[in-house]
Design an enzyme around this catalytic site. Structure first.
Site, PDB file in Angstrom:
ATOM      1  N   SER A  66       1.008  -1.502  -0.080  1.00  0.00           N
ATOM      2  CA  SER A  66      -0.038  -0.008   0.086  1.00  0.00           C
ATOM      3  C   SER A  66       0.694   1.274  -0.014  1.00  0.00           C
ATOM      4  O   SER A  66       1.892   1.413  -0.754  1.00  0.00           O
ATOM      5  CB  SER A  66      -0.832  -0.098   1.209  1.00  0.00           C
ATOM      6  OG  SER A  66      -2.012   0.675   1.126  1.00  0.00           O
TER       7      SER A  66
ATOM      8  N   ASP B  52      -9.230  -4.928  -5.912  1.00  0.00           N
ATOM      9  CA  ASP B  52      -8.705  -3.521  -5.231  1.00  0.00           C
ATOM     10  C   ASP B  52      -8.758  -2.519  -6.402  1.00  0.00           C
ATOM     11  O   ASP B  52      -8.009  -2.418  -7.097  1.00  0.00           O
ATOM     12  CB  ASP B  52      -7.390  -3.756  -4.604  1.00  0.00           C
ATOM     13  CG  ASP B  52      -6.895  -2.485  -3.919  1.00  0.00           C
ATOM     14  OD1 ASP B  52      -5.567  -2.380  -3.800  1.00  0.00           O
ATOM     15  OD2 ASP B  52      -7.684  -1.692  -3.390  1.00  0.00           O
TER      16      ASP B  52
ATOM     17  N   HIS C   7      -7.781  -5.660  -0.776  1.00  0.00           N
ATOM     18  CA  HIS C   7      -6.784  -5.095  -0.099  1.00  0.00           C
ATOM     19  C   HIS C   7      -6.665  -5.359   1.169  1.00  0.00           C
ATOM     20  O   HIS C   7      -7.384  -4.723   2.229  1.00  0.00           O
ATOM     21  CB  HIS C   7      -7.035  -3.461  -0.291  1.00  0.00           C
ATOM     22  CG  HIS C   7      -6.120  -2.503   0.117  1.00  0.00           C
ATOM     23  ND1 HIS C   7      -5.189  -1.725  -0.496  1.00  0.00           N
ATOM     24  CD2 HIS C   7      -5.601  -2.332   1.436  1.00  0.00           C
ATOM     25  CE1 HIS C   7      -4.349  -1.194   0.219  1.00  0.00           C
ATOM     26  NE2 HIS C   7      -4.881  -1.554   1.370  1.00  0.00           N
TER      27      HIS C   7
HETATM   28  C1  LIG Z   1      -1.524   9.638   1.156  1.00  0.00           C
HETATM   29  O1  LIG Z   1      -1.769   9.323  -0.336  1.00  0.00           O
HETATM   30  C2  LIG Z   1      -2.470   8.064  -0.627  1.00  0.00           C
HETATM   31  C3  LIG Z   1      -2.377   6.925   0.419  1.00  0.00           C
HETATM   32  C4  LIG Z   1      -2.803   5.866   0.259  1.00  0.00           C
HETATM   33  C5  LIG Z   1      -2.856   4.761   1.176  1.00  0.00           C
HETATM   34  C6  LIG Z   1      -3.772   3.630   1.273  1.00  0.00           C
HETATM   35  C7  LIG Z   1      -3.286   2.749   2.230  1.00  0.00           C
HETATM   36  O2  LIG Z   1      -2.321   2.429   2.831  1.00  0.00           O
HETATM   37  O3  LIG Z   1      -4.130   1.770   2.663  1.00  0.00           O
HETATM   38  C8  LIG Z   1      -4.222   0.961   3.903  1.00  0.00           C
HETATM   39  O4  LIG Z   1      -3.227  -0.068   3.716  1.00  0.00           O
HETATM   40  C9  LIG Z   1      -3.069  -0.849   4.850  1.00  0.00           C
HETATM   41  C10 LIG Z   1      -2.397  -2.233   4.682  1.00  0.00           C
HETATM   42  O5  LIG Z   1      -0.966  -1.522   4.727  1.00  0.00           O
HETATM   43  C11 LIG Z   1      -4.553  -1.352   5.246  1.00  0.00           C
HETATM   44  O6  LIG Z   1      -4.451  -2.271   6.304  1.00  0.00           O
HETATM   45  C12 LIG Z   1      -5.469  -0.312   5.457  1.00  0.00           C
HETATM   46  O7  LIG Z   1      -6.823  -1.054   5.792  1.00  0.00           O
HETATM   47  C13 LIG Z   1      -5.580   0.463   4.166  1.00  0.00           C
HETATM   48  O8  LIG Z   1      -6.126   1.731   4.468  1.00  0.00           O
HETATM   49  C14 LIG Z   1      -3.632   5.634  -1.068  1.00  0.00           C
HETATM   50  C15 LIG Z   1      -3.650   6.693  -2.076  1.00  0.00           C
HETATM   51  O9  LIG Z   1      -4.656   6.487  -3.153  1.00  0.00           O
HETATM   52  C16 LIG Z   1      -3.996   5.825  -4.113  1.00  0.00           C
HETATM   53  C17 LIG Z   1      -3.048   7.953  -1.587  1.00  0.00           C
HETATM   54  O10 LIG Z   1      -3.222   8.931  -2.724  1.00  0.00           O
END
Ligand SMILES: COc1cc(/C=C/C(=O)O[C@@H]2O[C@H](CO)[C@@H](O)[C@H](O)[C@H]2O)cc(OC)c1O
Length: 459
Positions: A156, A358, A414
């Site tokens: 992520s 996802d 995800h």
């Molecule tokens: C800050 O900018 C962004 C951050 C993300 C991050 C998503 C994320 O980490 O999801 C989490 O992942 C973890 C896994 O590491 C899960 O456990 C969580 O439920 C989940 O929420 C995504 C983006 O869009 C593409 C962004 O623009």
């Protein structure tokens, strides 16, 4: 400082694996105390890979990966009464085949804390620097693991700095940093690599997955010129098209497009009401990880955090004061494609997988940025199997000693191991076995059906 943990509240009897927890001080004057969980491989700890796992968010705890994705324990939902969760062994834990460090980073995540309030400020570049600092110190404390093949792992949001940490390790070896690390590669799941591509490709993904019609897609693509992020406010046709797209996607659960969309306001009241929601599962960790007996068993230092959060979202969205930590997080890296490109010149292998359900960070976006590397293909798109079933599809690229394989996990969300546990362990184990050839071979695997990020859906 670190300790061996032999029992945990919620799990009957001795833990049948070796769990160590501890803190490592990093940053200037070591003001940041980063907490970690370390689980020894149940197979061959002396020879199995060592992997440090960077969770997303930023601000999601390594304990989230440990409990919901591919750690040795998970919640026994069927037998957990409302007041205290029970734990059970995860038959598909990646610690059956690898030594894994689950870290709480950046500071402000999980049980990690800073000695001064301004030390909670962080950013992507600093996250990578401090993760490298943490790993050097951890290996100095655990020299017996220096010879194990080392992998950097994550998912992520961590996709923004996984290749940067990996790059720091390769460059460190080349300039003689101590200790010399036996870096072999990296592995990442549903990883954010290029924020523009990740967001822009959602429209195409929605079309791929039948969430918007061909007509809506073709019209939006034409009127928006394929750019759904930076839209000219005078481009009424494009804005109208995107209104239709928004209407179709509003009640789709982005982390897994086939699962119930839920009004998450119940999360604050801890009430399990209405249709089943994956987010219900996360209430168990909120109860468990904030329990004083659990924190004592995990050797969490008293009084260092006010509340454990599975994901400290204050870091992700704004610099606003969060519940238990002040501090701002600056997203100073917008893309990590160039760091992958830098690794192409190394003897290095990476496994990059995507759950194909996802929409947060879709396999479509991953395919798009990989294509920009223009790597020669050695094995083009083909299914990979677990127990004679198609578990996903993969493509293998090779350039000198750099090998990248891309794969999906069919049906997972995800993060994949939460949805397809049986598929993710063999996927990782097969990939790990290949390092014995001593070449760098990157295997990119999507976790079919895994979402953002794969191991949570497909353990
Ligand atoms: C800050 O900018 C962004 C951050 C993300 C991050 C998503 C994320 O980490 O999801 C989490 O992942 C973890 C896994 O590491 C899960 O456990 C969580 O439920 C989940 O929420 C995504 C983006 O869009 C593409 C962004 O623009």
């Amino acid at each position: 400082t670190h300790f061996i943990v032999e029992t945990l509240p919620g799990f009957d009897g001795q833990l049948p694996f070796k769990l160590e927890t501890g803190y490592i001080g990093v940053g200037e004057e070591e003001k940041l105390e980063l907490f970690y969980f370390f689980v020894e491989s149940e197979r061959d700890p002396q020879n199995d890979p060592l992997m440090i796992w960077l969770t997303g968010g930023p601000g999601c705890s390594g304990l989230s990966t440990f409990l919901y994705e591919f750690g040795p324990l998970t919640f026994d939902y069927a037998n957990s009464s409302g007041n205290f969760p029970k734990l059970e062994l995860n038959l598909h834990s990646w610690t059956k085949v690898a030594n894994i460090i689950f870290i709480d980073q950046p500071v402000g995540t999980g049980y990690s804390y800073a000695k001064t309030s301004e030390a909670y400020n962080s950013n992507d570049t600093l996250s990578a620097t401090l993760t490298y600092d943490f790993l050097r110190k951890w290996l100095m404390d655990h020299p017996e693991y220096l010879k194990n093949p080392l992998y950097v792992g994550g998912e992520s949001y961590a996709g923004i700095y996984i290749p940067l940490v990996t790059r720091k390790i390769y460059d460190g070896v080349e300039v003689g940093d101590e200790p010399q690390m036996n870096i072999k590669g990296y592995i990442q799941g549903n990883a954010l690599t290029d924020t523009y591509i990740a967001v822009n490709s959602r429209v195409k993904y929605a079309y791929h997955m039948g969430l918007i019609s061909d007509k809506i897609y073709q019209s939006a693509k034409a009127n928006c010129n394929g750019n759904y992020v930076d839209i000219d406010p005078n481009n009424i046709l494009c804005l109208n098209n995107l209104q239709k797209v928004k209407k179709c996607l509003n009640n789709i659960r982005s982390h897994h497009i086939l699962e119930n969309w839920c009004d998450l306001s119940f999360l604050r009241s801890n009430v399990h009401s209405g249709p089943w929601c994956r987010e219900n599962n996360y209430i168990y960790s909120k109860i468990w990880a904030n329990d004083k007996a659990v924190q004592k068993a995990l050797n969490v230092r008293e009084g260092t955090i006010l509340e454990w959060l599975r994901c400290n979202n204050s870091m992700r969205y704004s610099a606003r004061e969060s519940m238990n930590r002040s501090g701002s997080y600056v997203f100073d890296i917008q893309t990590s494609i160039d760091d992958h490109r830098h690794l192409i010149s190394k003897s290095c292998r990476a496994l990059i997988y995507s759950g194909d359900h996802d929409m947060t960070i879709s396999h479509v976006s991953t395919e798009e940025w990989i294509d920009t590397l223009k790597l020669p293909i050695v094995d083009d798109w083909e299914p990979w199997f677990v127990e004679d079933q198609v578990a996903g599809y993969k493509v293998k690229y090779l350039q000198n000693d750099y090998e990248l394989t891309y794969a999906t996990v069919k049906g997972a969300g995800h993060t994949a191991p939460e949805y397809k546990p049986r598929q993710c362990l063999p996927m990782v184990d097969r990939y790990k076995v290949k390092y014995l050839q001593n070449d760098y071979e990157l295997t990119y695997a999507t976790v079919k059906g895994a979402g953002h990020t794969a191991p949570e859906y497909k353990p």
